[in-house]
Write an enzyme that holds these catalytic residues in place. Sequence first.
Site, short mmCIF file in Angstrom:
data_model
loop_
_atom_site.label_atom_id
_atom_site.label_comp_id
_atom_site.label_asym_id
_atom_site.label_seq_id
_atom_site.Cartn_x
_atom_site.Cartn_y
_atom_site.Cartn_z
N CYS A 96 41.25 37.12 32.80
CA CYS A 96 42.33 37.08 31.81
C CYS A 96 42.35 35.78 31.00
O CYS A 96 42.37 35.79 29.77
CB CYS A 96 43.68 37.36 32.47
N HIS A 134 44.24 42.21 26.78
CA HIS A 134 44.07 41.39 27.98
C HIS A 134 42.95 41.95 28.84
O HIS A 134 42.48 43.07 28.64
CB HIS A 134 45.37 41.31 28.78
N HIS A 154 48.90 35.55 34.94
CA HIS A 154 48.21 36.46 34.03
C HIS A 154 48.57 36.12 32.59
O HIS A 154 49.70 35.71 32.30
CB HIS A 154 48.59 37.92 34.33
#
Length: 355
Positions: free
Chosen positions: A270, A330, A318
């Site tokens: 990520c 993402h 994240h």
Amino acid sequence: MAAHRKPRHRPLGGNTARTAATLALAGAATATAFEGTGHAEPELTPTEVEAKVDKLYQEAEVATEKYNGAKEKADTAQRRLKSLQDETARRQERLDSARNALGKVAAAQYRSGGVDPAVQLALSDDPDRFLEGTAFAERAGDRQSAAVARVRKQLGEIERLRGAARIELSSLRSRQAELKRRKETITEKLDEARQLLDHLSPAERARVTADGGTGGHASRAAAGDGRTALPAAGPASAPGSRAAAAVAYAYQKLGSPYVWGATGPHAFDCSGLVQAAYRSAGIALPRTSYAQIGAGRRVARSQLLPGDLVFFYSGVSHVGIYVGNGQMIHAPNPSTPVRLAPIDQMPFAGATRVA
């Protein structure tokens, strides 16, 4: 002498045989109870698998970001160590040159009847002895004294560099040990998630991973691998050319595989995707999500514009790139490639504008 006779084994009979058989059956039953299916864990439903896989992926991502941070520090320590080693080598060359010059002086003095003690110390292979023997330099002539002083200074500098290198090497080894621990944690979590998914049918597995494994009860608006799922047109536009370039890069990487620790160009985790997208736009971002959130100006969720970084979970483990219309691009986890997804799919932790 009396003969040694082996005792005869008498066959079991009657009640004795029945008792032995009963005990054998009881033992077999006990073994089955302990080793068989008597205490097997109940089969998980697809929904339970989804929740457990989501949790494992989140735990793995926390470990991944910590791994990324440790690797960044290890790489920095490695560069510092190499710089110290290179500088030590350069200083050693200058020292060798200065000592060669003193060697010529020593040879001339030897031919004339002796070698000055200061020169002897300068040519010594024992730096500690040399550094402790500064009084000898005072006995040399002015020219020799200056040369000896230069060598003494160079030896001191080299020893300081070597000391710094030893400290840096210790730091590097500590970072490498931490990397190993983080890697083992990540591998363990991902292996457990993979095993859970392997017990599902292909259809169930597809349903569980349809939302990227990041909130099984959230919207599944992002379909397929993300290549055809485009956000609806809206009035929002990127606040600058660099943010627009980062968004364009992220769109180009839709469908790329997730690989923990990867920063592109063909696979990402990520924070690696975010770093690569802004690197393509000429902006250097930190490696980890928890560092990236401090890299720009914080913006409210209601003020998001394309290119803003959006962060999730309480530990900021994240990150994605906002692209407008409540959507982000993402890199979710190993079971799902880089994709579009709604930002309300996970617990929102904050947003940053870096361009």
